[in-house]
Design a protein around this motif. Sequence first.
Motif, PDB file in Angstrom:
ATOM      1  N   ALA A 104       0.787  -1.319   0.041  1.00 55.89           N
ATOM      2  CA  ALA A 104      -0.050  -0.090   0.063  1.00 55.89           C
ATOM      3  C   ALA A 104       0.843   1.335  -0.004  1.00 55.89           C
ATOM      4  O   ALA A 104       0.473   2.213  -0.836  1.00 55.89           O
ATOM      5  CB  ALA A 104      -0.997  -0.102   1.165  1.00 55.89           C
ATOM      6  N   ILE A 105       1.889   1.003   0.725  1.00 56.53           N
ATOM      7  CA  ILE A 105       2.813   2.250   0.954  1.00 56.53           C
ATOM      8  C   ILE A 105       3.473   2.705  -0.331  1.00 56.53           C
ATOM      9  O   ILE A 105       3.525   3.648  -1.067  1.00 56.53           O
ATOM     10  CB  ILE A 105       3.933   2.228   1.823  1.00 56.53           C
ATOM     11  N   ALA A 106       4.017   1.567  -1.275  1.00 56.42           N
ATOM     12  CA  ALA A 106       4.651   1.729  -2.384  1.00 56.42           C
ATOM     13  C   ALA A 106       3.849   2.005  -3.643  1.00 56.42           C
ATOM     14  O   ALA A 106       4.263   2.959  -4.391  1.00 56.42           O
ATOM     15  CB  ALA A 106       5.688   0.535  -2.801  1.00 56.42           C
ATOM     16  N   PHE A 107       2.554   1.512  -3.667  1.00 56.71           N
ATOM     17  CA  PHE A 107       1.891   1.748  -4.861  1.00 56.71           C
ATOM     18  C   PHE A 107       0.650   2.485  -4.753  1.00 56.71           C
ATOM     19  O   PHE A 107      -0.095   2.692  -5.673  1.00 56.71           O
ATOM     20  CB  PHE A 107       1.605   0.263  -5.451  1.00 56.71           C
ATOM     21  N   HIS A 108       0.353   2.735  -3.659  1.00 51.48           N
ATOM     22  CA  HIS A 108      -0.572   3.600  -3.355  1.00 51.48           C
ATOM     23  C   HIS A 108      -0.574   5.073  -2.569  1.00 51.48           C
ATOM     24  O   HIS A 108      -1.474   5.526  -2.218  1.00 51.48           O
ATOM     25  CB  HIS A 108      -1.938   3.050  -2.741  1.00 51.48           C
TER      26      HIS A 108
END
Length: 330
Positions: A90-94
């Motif tokens: 979630a942190i990386a792609f959103h």
Amino acid sequence: MGRAQRGADHPAETRPGSARPRPLRRVAQLAGLALLVVPLTSGCSMEEVLRFGWPVGVTPQAEAMRELWTWSAVAALVVGVVTWGAMFWAIAFHRKRKGDAGPPPRQTQYNLPLEITFTVIPTIIVAVLFAFTVNVQNYVDTDAPDPDVRVDVTAFQWNWEFAYPETQAPDGQPVSTLGTSDTIPLLVLPTGRTIEFTQSSNDVIHSFFVPEFLFKRDVFPMPEVNDQDNVWQIDGIEREGAFVGRCAELCGAYHAMMNFEVRAISPELYDQWLGLRQQVNPVTNAPYTAGEALEQLGCGQLCTPQAYTTYPFTTDRTQRSASLPVTSGS
């Protein structure tokens, strides 16, 4: 021509659908490779890795508890990996990128099926862990009706006494071993036999702890008044050896020095040892002590008359003052 030239001079910009490096995937691959390589290159077997630092047990009860701990830790790591993976994904792609003025990702805090799933799965995990824990605990606390050996354990500040109630020494009393400031008490036990311990304290609360048994038992004064089940068993000790025992309950000034030694020997040697304990030593004209009887068996280091996993201490407080040197036994 101008457009072609500009296209050659300025490479096409990266579009959302175009391929781009995946650093997180590479990090995940390296982490997985490290998890496989480190145990193999460190000289540790997979069994040692899965013990997660627990000592090697010498009883069936100890092995049952070690397995419960191993698989509980594995389950916790699996849940952790899934949770960490979802969080980092979630942190990386959103995450919101610079210049991104688009709408935020679709929110799911009111997604009923998802919330039910997040409630049911942890409930199942807790229920399974609880069931396995109860199963192991019931096994550890089960007492056979007719054990092969009975031992009475008496704790006091700051030592131990071990008595064998079904035997009789030359003085008419049960065979026993009493620890002193000069002598570490030896608790001699046979391998491969069911052993029952009955414990009590002469003063304050102590705790009977042999790390290779992988559990501790509080030793209460007047256990019948304090409503404590002070009788417990082990199915047997699986290998010969000497294992240090300790008091695991803070009980006074010399709590840290309140040690004993379990000496596990074969059933044949144990029977010979117990027979000697019920006789008089012709050299001293007194009943054989635990160490003297072991020495008569002549079985090498295992029959050393003194403890060798720990050492005695002095209870003379003047030996511990700053103005006087500390003796080697303190």
